[in-house]
Design an enzyme around this catalytic site. Structure first.
Site, PDB file in Angstrom:
ATOM      1  N   HIS A 183       0.845  -1.166   0.129  1.00 27.44           N
ATOM      2  CA  HIS A 183      -0.012   0.121  -0.012  1.00 27.44           C
ATOM      3  C   HIS A 183       0.904   1.190  -0.078  1.00 27.44           C
ATOM      4  CE1 HIS A 183      -2.684   3.225   1.142  1.00 27.44           C
ATOM      5  NE2 HIS A 183      -2.259   3.391   2.346  1.00 27.44           N
ATOM      6  N   GLU A 187       2.380   1.040 -22.674  1.00 27.62           N
ATOM      7  CA  GLU A 187       2.578  -0.157 -21.616  1.00 27.62           C
ATOM      8  C   GLU A 187       1.657  -0.431 -20.661  1.00 27.62           C
ATOM      9  OE1 GLU A 187       6.702  -0.922 -19.026  1.00 27.62           O
ATOM     10  OE2 GLU A 187       5.609   0.918 -18.934  1.00 27.62           O
TER      11      GLU A 187
END
Ligand code: 13P
Ligand code: ZN
Length: 270
Positions: free
Chosen positions: A139, A169
């Site tokens: 996180h 990408e």
């Protein structure tokens, strides 16, 4: 016993915390990392029967009872992890009851695991059901992804499309798209449950106006996934307010997906 500070898994989590700090994603105590470890990898460094103390998990983690984790401590600064791993990190086993963390090493100053442990462990449970090799939850508070939250609707398909359209990408690295939660109070079991629900489908979950959760097999893969989302969000924010003349069309996105052999989340491309 070998010196745990020399353990590859310890060096790697330290390096990752420093890299994340240098990216500017983890101000102050922002962000947290958890990695599932194997007993056999710990055995040369620790006697896993020696429990220093137990810390209540405050939710039912029975589904992963007996599993070992290394996790950043609550209130700890990512910039300090590498210099003092034993204070800023802890290694624990989930007790048989699933309600306690059995501390084996770390949190030296009497500290405890991240306040976001419910979201981490519930996400581990969700991701292991999808992929038994899944080991890492990260996180973090990446600036551009959070910035996008202020100018884009809270709509995960729309958000995914905006990212895919702006950086070639993106669809290759996260063809499964990004999951999104509306703003919620962090650190709670409720946000943990909501995150884990999204993790059944996504390896990336964005917490609106807060940050990102990423999941993967190892630290490199998970860091790279978040890095790609954040890089794409940076391109989005650098071009926000400008006339966007060249966006990747849905036809071109399908061509990229075909060429790279990935299946884009259904329902996003027209
Ligand atoms: P901790 O310091 O408890 O890990 O919390 C940081 C954070 O990012 C909260 O969402
Ligand atoms: Zn946070």
């Amino acid at each position: 016993m070998k010196d745990i500070l020399e353990a590859p898994f310890l060096k790697e989590i330290c390096k990752t915390a420093s890299n994340m700090y240098r990216q500017g994603w983890d101000e102050r105590n922002g962000g947290n990392i958890s990695v599932r470890l194997d007993k056999k990898d710990l055995a040369p460094y620790l006697n896993v029967r020696d429990v220093i103390r137990t810390i209540p998990t405050k939710f039912d983690a029975k589904a992963i009872a007996g599993q070992y984790y290394i996790v950043t401590g609550t209130g700890k600064y990512f910039k300090n992890v590498e210099d003092d791993p034993e204070t800023n990190l802890g290694i624990f086993r989930i007790s048989d009851s699933g309600t306690e963390a059995e501390l084996l090493w770390g949190y030296k100053d009497g500290g405890r695991f991240t306040s976001e442990l419910p979201a981490h462990l519930m996400s581990h449970i969700a991701r292991q059901a999808v992929d038994p090799e899944s080991r890492v939850i990260i996180h973090t508070h990446p600036t551009n992804t959070i910035s996008m939250n202020t100018v884009c609707p809270v709509d995960e398909d729309d958000f995914t499309h905006r990212l895919w359209q702006i950086n070639t990408e993106a669809i290759v690295v996260f063809p499964d798209g990004v999951g999104m939660l509306p703003w919620m109070v962090c650190g709670t079991t409720a946000i943990g449950e909501a995150t884990a629900e999204k993790m059944k489908k996504y390896r990336i979950v964005i917490w609106t106006n807060h940050g990102i959760y990423g999941a993967g097999k190892d630290l490199d893969e998970t860091f790279g996934l978040i890095e790609t989302v954040e890089k794409t969000a940076q391109i989005y924010m650098l071009t926000e307010g400008h006339k966007r003349l060249n966006l990747i069309t849905d036809k071109q996105l399908k061509d990229i997906a075909d060429y790279f052999g990935v299946t884009p989340k259904a329902g996003i491309l027209k």
